[in-house]
Enzyme design. Structure first.
Site, PDB file in Angstrom:
ATOM      1  N   HIS A 131       0.834  -1.214   0.000  1.00 40.65           N
ATOM      2  CA  HIS A 131       0.000   0.000   0.000  1.00 40.65           C
ATOM      3  C   HIS A 131       0.867   1.262   0.000  1.00 40.65           C
ATOM      4  O   HIS A 131       0.536   2.260   0.637  1.00 40.65           O
ATOM      5  CB  HIS A 131      -0.940   0.035   1.203  1.00 40.65           C
ATOM      6  CG  HIS A 131      -1.970  -1.050   1.227  1.00 40.65           C
ATOM      7  ND1 HIS A 131      -3.257  -0.874   0.776  1.00 40.65           N
ATOM      8  CD2 HIS A 131      -1.902  -2.341   1.644  1.00 40.65           C
ATOM      9  CE1 HIS A 131      -3.932  -2.009   0.927  1.00 40.65           C
ATOM     10  NE2 HIS A 131      -3.132  -2.915   1.447  1.00 40.65           N
ATOM     11  N   ASN A 203     -10.295  -2.633   2.768  1.00 44.22           N
ATOM     12  CA  ASN A 203     -10.035  -2.614   1.330  1.00 44.22           C
ATOM     13  C   ASN A 203     -11.336  -2.355   0.576  1.00 44.22           C
ATOM     14  O   ASN A 203     -12.415  -2.363   1.177  1.00 44.22           O
ATOM     15  CB  ASN A 203      -9.460  -3.967   0.874  1.00 44.22           C
ATOM     16  CG  ASN A 203      -7.978  -4.122   1.196  1.00 44.22           C
ATOM     17  OD1 ASN A 203      -7.273  -3.134   1.436  1.00 44.22           O
ATOM     18  ND2 ASN A 203      -7.501  -5.354   1.207  1.00 44.22           N
ATOM     19  N   HIS A 395      -3.494   1.052  12.446  1.00 40.96           N
ATOM     20  CA  HIS A 395      -3.234  -0.197  13.174  1.00 40.96           C
ATOM     21  C   HIS A 395      -4.571  -0.790  13.629  1.00 40.96           C
ATOM     22  O   HIS A 395      -5.378  -0.087  14.241  1.00 40.96           O
ATOM     23  CB  HIS A 395      -2.330   0.106  14.372  1.00 40.96           C
ATOM     24  CG  HIS A 395      -2.161  -1.028  15.324  1.00 40.96           C
ATOM     25  ND1 HIS A 395      -2.117  -2.341  14.916  1.00 40.96           N
ATOM     26  CD2 HIS A 395      -2.024  -1.052  16.678  1.00 40.96           C
ATOM     27  CE1 HIS A 395      -1.956  -3.120  15.985  1.00 40.96           C
ATOM     28  NE2 HIS A 395      -1.906  -2.355  17.050  1.00 40.96           N
ATOM     29  N   TYR A 418       1.350  -4.238  11.844  1.00 41.11           N
ATOM     30  CA  TYR A 418       1.342  -2.806  11.490  1.00 41.11           C
ATOM     31  C   TYR A 418       2.308  -1.993  12.355  1.00 41.11           C
ATOM     32  O   TYR A 418       3.122  -1.230  11.849  1.00 41.11           O
ATOM     33  CB  TYR A 418      -0.092  -2.257  11.554  1.00 41.11           C
ATOM     34  CG  TYR A 418      -0.934  -2.772  10.392  1.00 41.11           C
ATOM     35  CD1 TYR A 418      -1.259  -1.959   9.324  1.00 41.11           C
ATOM     36  CD2 TYR A 418      -1.372  -4.086  10.344  1.00 41.11           C
ATOM     37  CE1 TYR A 418      -1.998  -2.424   8.241  1.00 41.11           C
ATOM     38  CE2 TYR A 418      -2.113  -4.570   9.277  1.00 41.11           C
ATOM     39  CZ  TYR A 418      -2.420  -3.736   8.224  1.00 41.11           C
ATOM     40  OH  TYR A 418      -3.141  -4.209   7.164  1.00 41.11           O
TER      41      TYR A 418
HETATM   42  C1  HEM Z   1      -8.060  -8.216   5.308  1.00 44.89           C
HETATM   43  C2  HEM Z   1      -6.817  -8.153   4.982  1.00 44.89           C
HETATM   44  C3  HEM Z   1      -6.054  -6.880   4.859  1.00 44.89           C
HETATM   45  C4  HEM Z   1      -6.496  -5.637   4.587  1.00 44.89           C
HETATM   46  C5  HEM Z   1      -7.910  -5.175   4.312  1.00 44.89           C
HETATM   47  C6  HEM Z   1      -5.358  -4.756   4.615  1.00 44.89           C
HETATM   48  C7  HEM Z   1      -5.403  -3.405   4.396  1.00 44.89           C
HETATM   49  C8  HEM Z   1      -4.333  -2.557   4.450  1.00 44.89           C
HETATM   50  C9  HEM Z   1      -4.360  -1.155   4.140  1.00 44.89           C
HETATM   51  C10 HEM Z   1      -5.576  -0.379   3.721  1.00 44.89           C
HETATM   52  C11 HEM Z   1      -3.104  -0.691   4.294  1.00 44.89           C
HETATM   53  C12 HEM Z   1      -2.660   0.727   4.018  1.00 44.89           C
HETATM   54  C13 HEM Z   1      -2.758   1.553   5.239  1.00 44.89           C
HETATM   55  C14 HEM Z   1      -2.389   2.976   4.911  1.00 44.89           C
HETATM   56  O1  HEM Z   1      -3.098   3.595   4.109  1.00 44.89           O
HETATM   57  O2  HEM Z   1      -1.392   3.454   5.476  1.00 44.89           O
HETATM   58  C15 HEM Z   1      -2.287  -1.764   4.711  1.00 44.89           C
HETATM   59  C16 HEM Z   1      -0.949  -1.665   4.992  1.00 44.89           C
HETATM   60  C17 HEM Z   1      -0.236  -2.686   5.491  1.00 44.89           C
HETATM   61  N1  HEM Z   1      -0.674  -3.978   5.715  1.00 44.89           N
HETATM   62 FE1  HEM Z   1      -2.472  -4.719   5.386  1.00 44.89          FE
HETATM   63  N2  HEM Z   1      -4.237  -5.483   4.924  1.00 44.89           N
HETATM   64  C18 HEM Z   1      -4.640  -6.785   5.083  1.00 44.89           C
HETATM   65  C19 HEM Z   1      -3.867  -7.846   5.442  1.00 44.89           C
HETATM   66  C20 HEM Z   1      -2.629  -7.709   5.942  1.00 44.89           C
HETATM   67  C21 HEM Z   1      -1.871  -8.752   6.565  1.00 44.89           C
HETATM   68  C22 HEM Z   1      -2.364 -10.167   6.772  1.00 44.89           C
HETATM   69  C23 HEM Z   1      -0.692  -8.211   6.931  1.00 44.89           C
HETATM   70  C24 HEM Z   1       0.464  -8.853   7.649  1.00 44.89           C
HETATM   71  C25 HEM Z   1       0.397  -9.943   8.341  1.00 44.89           C
HETATM   72  C26 HEM Z   1      -0.693  -6.829   6.526  1.00 44.89           C
HETATM   73  C27 HEM Z   1       0.348  -5.957   6.675  1.00 44.89           C
HETATM   74  C28 HEM Z   1       0.354  -4.670   6.264  1.00 44.89           C
HETATM   75  C29 HEM Z   1       1.494  -3.803   6.389  1.00 44.89           C
HETATM   76  C30 HEM Z   1       2.850  -4.197   6.954  1.00 44.89           C
HETATM   77  C31 HEM Z   1       1.121  -2.561   5.903  1.00 44.89           C
HETATM   78  C32 HEM Z   1       1.955  -1.304   5.828  1.00 44.89           C
HETATM   79  C33 HEM Z   1       1.630  -0.461   7.036  1.00 44.89           C
HETATM   80  C34 HEM Z   1       2.476   0.789   7.160  1.00 44.89           C
HETATM   81  O3  HEM Z   1       3.609   0.813   6.661  1.00 44.89           O
HETATM   82  O4  HEM Z   1       2.013   1.721   7.807  1.00 44.89           O
HETATM   83  N3  HEM Z   1      -1.873  -6.554   5.940  1.00 44.89           N
HETATM   84  N4  HEM Z   1      -3.053  -2.915   4.811  1.00 44.89           N
END
Ligand code: HEM
Length: 753
Positions: A131, A203, A395, A418
């Protein structure tokens, strides 16, 4: 000069320089940078920084521990009229290093040079691991009170208004990638509630690729560019992605959403949002329900066509963020309703046989209605991209009392991930003190020190219980709105690496999605699979994915197999007997046209009064008119936004033709490859191309007066969604009605049922 009104001062300077500001510039089309037009001469009279543009907002000036400061939001920005060092010492010169004589060498003692270069050297921070590409906006959430029976969350009490910051994003691309790629979109909302921040990190698709967070690095490694050549950027049309989703067939449901029109949204404003996981809500009485969150856009769900997405990737890679910001600047504030599907909190955690802990499953809206609980309006663009959109940190563990998590194994892993990634991305453990992340609730934690500590903690006893700080901080109870960890029972079970058997059904809901699509949406899905698999090098991967398609639907499989030149396999599982969910289709409704863009082709020798009237009428209807003329600048009293050389059909939701402009002087193929047919037609060839593309993209087209000639020459007169009217007003009315359905769907009868 009166420095208290710098914007006025600059405007006056412009007036003096040019004699007038063209009245025709009002109302203004959105997008101009800066809050006042610049002067041709370099401004030299000192004054305070210009204010932000009227539609821009910034984080409230809270202290790092959540207290209101009363200072204006601009207090976070630069102050005073004069250039200074980071310590506030005023400077005489920032263009010349301090040298031993004009020919040098440069002196190490030049603290200004070193400060300036050192800070520049450290301007970049790591982009998000996923993202990375996103755009944010400020807004307000107003609760209807309809969730009061199921949750004690204060921000959901009737009439309560809560400030929010929303960040939309793609998943796979790097920070500089294009907005219009085929991908899932992030929809992350930070509610600054007075009981602590609530982050709903969702999402635009209600399901996820994997059922267990332990696979998240794997699916992302597969979706990101290949590690050897680092291609392709920001897309799933490559071997590693399809290798993964065809081997981990739980990914097939999310994959069909990506291959559908949902993967290429028209606008962030026309996306649904989903919390994906099931959450647990708890009310004042301690009663619980299970719930899924949904965002419903006021403008309906609307997507680009594949060709539009391709063209935009080249001509306006910032299309979605521009659209978001222009809409807010034009006053067409993006709006969503937040809704919840509510399910009884039973020990099985299922509803209608659907496992609520499986993030690859939806509960069709026909089985559990989405009940509206509040309204989100985005009404301010950020003042500074980096400070707000880049530094915002979401988060899933940011929860207010009344909302708790479930045991969904994907959700559980996210709870760890996060904060962990933000420690690196934002350089230490104190990122919740960055202005955009500061809570709007009083903070009294016992976290101390660390890089970039902004708080000045008093006292000597950051531990509990203590007597040296008089016992502060004290634990809170229900009366003080303490967070509720719902005491859910944990089953007696062996420690295993395993999923519940209900997670083994990987195809029934994919079939449900496919069968819920309208014929035109099915066409698009077939084309998307064929394109993406056609870009893979290895036949084994195509064959393996075809097997999954066979398990979803024979028509889908056969059509894609035909495109790939491969045989269609037989299903290896029984085809599920499912009831389609009409709510999944995005075709068939009617929606408002707020903030949409209408291109108006102007012939300098045509009906210019009519053009002016229509332009104003488009503004009054809450849309944005862009005038397209043979040359830039002004045509009579009308300001031109696009020329035949710079404009392209994909920027417009509909086009009005106010004349039949003859080929302009720059319609020469050598200068503009859009002018390929120069000389062949009486109408400028770029106008014909514009009309042909709009037609192919099923957009509404209207003409009056000589504009009808263009329709004839483009060969589209009299076809569905093409209007020949007697006046501009009549053409606009007809076109606006057509835009309500998003596209003129009947222009392309589908070949599949
Ligand atoms: C339902 C499943 C998921 C959805 C809807 C989702 C949604 C999102 C969204 C919208 C962001 C962007 C946030 C922003 O705008 O700063 C994001 C970032 C991220 N997501 Fe997910 N995600 C999902 C699953 C996962 C999983 C399973 C993991 C790890 C185990 C993960 C790890 C991350 C990480 C590391 C970031 C970057 C956060 C940052 O650097 O601030 N996500 N996710």
């Amino acid at each position: 000069m009166d420095s208290s009104k710098p914007a006025e001062a600059v405007k006056n300077a412009v007036k003096t320089a040019s004699g007038k500001i063209a009245d025709a510039l009002t109302p203004e089309v959105p997008g101009a940078p800066g809050s006042a037009p610049p002067t041709v001469e370099e401004p030299t009279t000192p004054h305070d920084p210009l204010p932000p543009k009227p539609e821009q907002g910034a984080p409230q000036t809270r202290t790092p521990t959540g207290a209101e400061t009363g200072a204006p939001a601009t207090a976070n920005g630069q102050q005073g009229a004069y250039l200074t060092t980071a310590q506030g010492a005023r400077l005489r010169d920032t263009d010349h290093s301090l040298k031993a004589g004009p020919r040098g060498p440069v002196l190490l003692q030049d603290h200004h040079l070193r400060e300036k270069i050192t800070h520049f050297d450290h301007e970049r921070i790591p982009e998000r691991v996923v993202h990375a590409r996103g755009a944010g906006a400020h807004g307000v959430f107003t609760a209807y009170g309809t969730a009061e029976a199921v949750t004690r969350a204060g921000f959901l009490m009737k009439g309560r208004e809560t400030e929010v910051f929303v960040r939309f994003s793609t998943v796979l691309g790097s920070r500089g990638s294009a907005d219009t790629v085929r991908d899932t979109r992030g929809f992350a909302t930070k509610f600054y509630t007075d009981e602590g921040t609530f982050d709903l990190v969702g999402n635009n698709m209600p399901v996820f690729f994997i059922q267990d967070a332990i696979k998240f690095p794997d699916i992302i490694h597969a979706g990101k560019p290949h590690p050897d050549r680092e291609i392709p950027q920001a897309q799933s049309a490559h071997d590693t992605f399809w290798d993964f989703v065809s081997l981990h067939t739980e990914a097939q449901h999310h994959t069909i959403w990506n291959m559908s029109d949902r993967g290429i949204p028209r606008s962030y404003r026309t996306m649904e949002g989903f919390g994906v996981h099931t959450f647990r809500l708890v009310n004042e009485a301690g009663e619980t329900v299970l719930a899924k969150f949904h965002w419903k856009p006021k403008l309906g769900v609307h997507s680009l066509t594949w060709e539009e997405a391709q063209l935009l990737g080249g001509m306006d890679p910032d299309f979605h963020r521009r659209d978001l910001y222009d809409a807010i600047e034009a006053g067409a504030y993006p709006e969503w309703e937040l809704g919840i599907q509510v399910f009884p909190d039973t020990p099985e955690e299922t509803f209608a046989g659907i496992d609520l802990l499986d993030p690859t499953k939806i509960v069709p809206e026909e089985l559990a209605e989405v009940q509206p609980i509040g309204r989100l309006v985005l009404n301010r663009t950020p003042t500074n991209f980096f400070a707000e959109t880049e530094q915002v940190a979401f988060h899933l563990g940011h929860l207010p009392p009344g909302i708790d998590v479930t045991n969904d194994p994907l959700l559980q892993g996210r709870l760890f991930s996060y904060v962990d990634t933000q420690l690196t991305r934002l350089g230490g453990p104190n990122f919740s003190q960055i202005p955009i992340n500061r809570p709007h609730a009083a903070v009294n934690d016992m976290l101390r020190d660390g890089f970039h500590q902004h708080a000045v903690h008093a006292g000597v006893a950051p531990y509990r219980p203590n007597s040296l700080d008089g016992g502060n901080p004290f634990p809170a109870g229900d009366a003080e709105h303490a967070f509720v960890d719902v005491p859910v029972g944990v089953a007696q079970a062996p420690k295993v690496r395993a999923n519940p058997t209900s997670f083994d059904d990987h195809y029934s809901q994919v079939r449900l999605f496919w069968l819920s699509m309208s014929p035109v949406e099915k066409e698009h899905i077939i084309r998307a699979y064929t394109f993406e698999l056609g870009k893979c090098y290895h036949q084994a991967i195509k064959e393996r994915q075809l097997q999954s398609l066979a398990n979803i639907d024979p028509v889908l499989c056969e059509q894609v197999a035909t495109g790939l030149g491969l045989p269609a396999p037989q299903p290896t599982v029984p085809l599920a007997d499912v009831t389609p969910s009409p709510a999944l289709s995005q075709v068939g409704g009617e929606w408002p046209s707020d903030g949409r863009t209408v291109g108006i082709v102007v012939d300098p020798d045509g009906d210019l009064d009519g053009v002016d009237e229509v332009r104003r009428a488009v503004f009054e209807a809450g849309m944005v008119p862009l005038l397209i003329a043979p040359h830039g600048g002004m045509v009579a009293d009308l300001p031109v936004q696009r020329t035949f050389a710079t404009g392209r059909s994909v920027e417009f939701d509909a086009v009005l033709l106010a004349g039949a402009p003859a080929p302009a002087p720059d319609a020469v193929p050598a200068r503009d490859d859009k002018a390929g047919r120069a000389g062949a037609a009486a109408v400028d060839p770029r106008v014909l191309l514009l009309v042909e593309e709009c037609w192919r993209h099923a957009k509404a087209i209207g003409a009056w007066g000589a504009g009808g000639t263009v329709l004839e020459q483009a060969g589209v007169a009299g076809t569905p969604g093409v209007v020949t009217a007697s006046s501009g007003a009549e053409a606009l009315t007809a076109v606006q009605q057509l835009m309500a359905a998003h596209r003129v769907w009947e222009r392309f009868p589908a070949s599949v049922a």
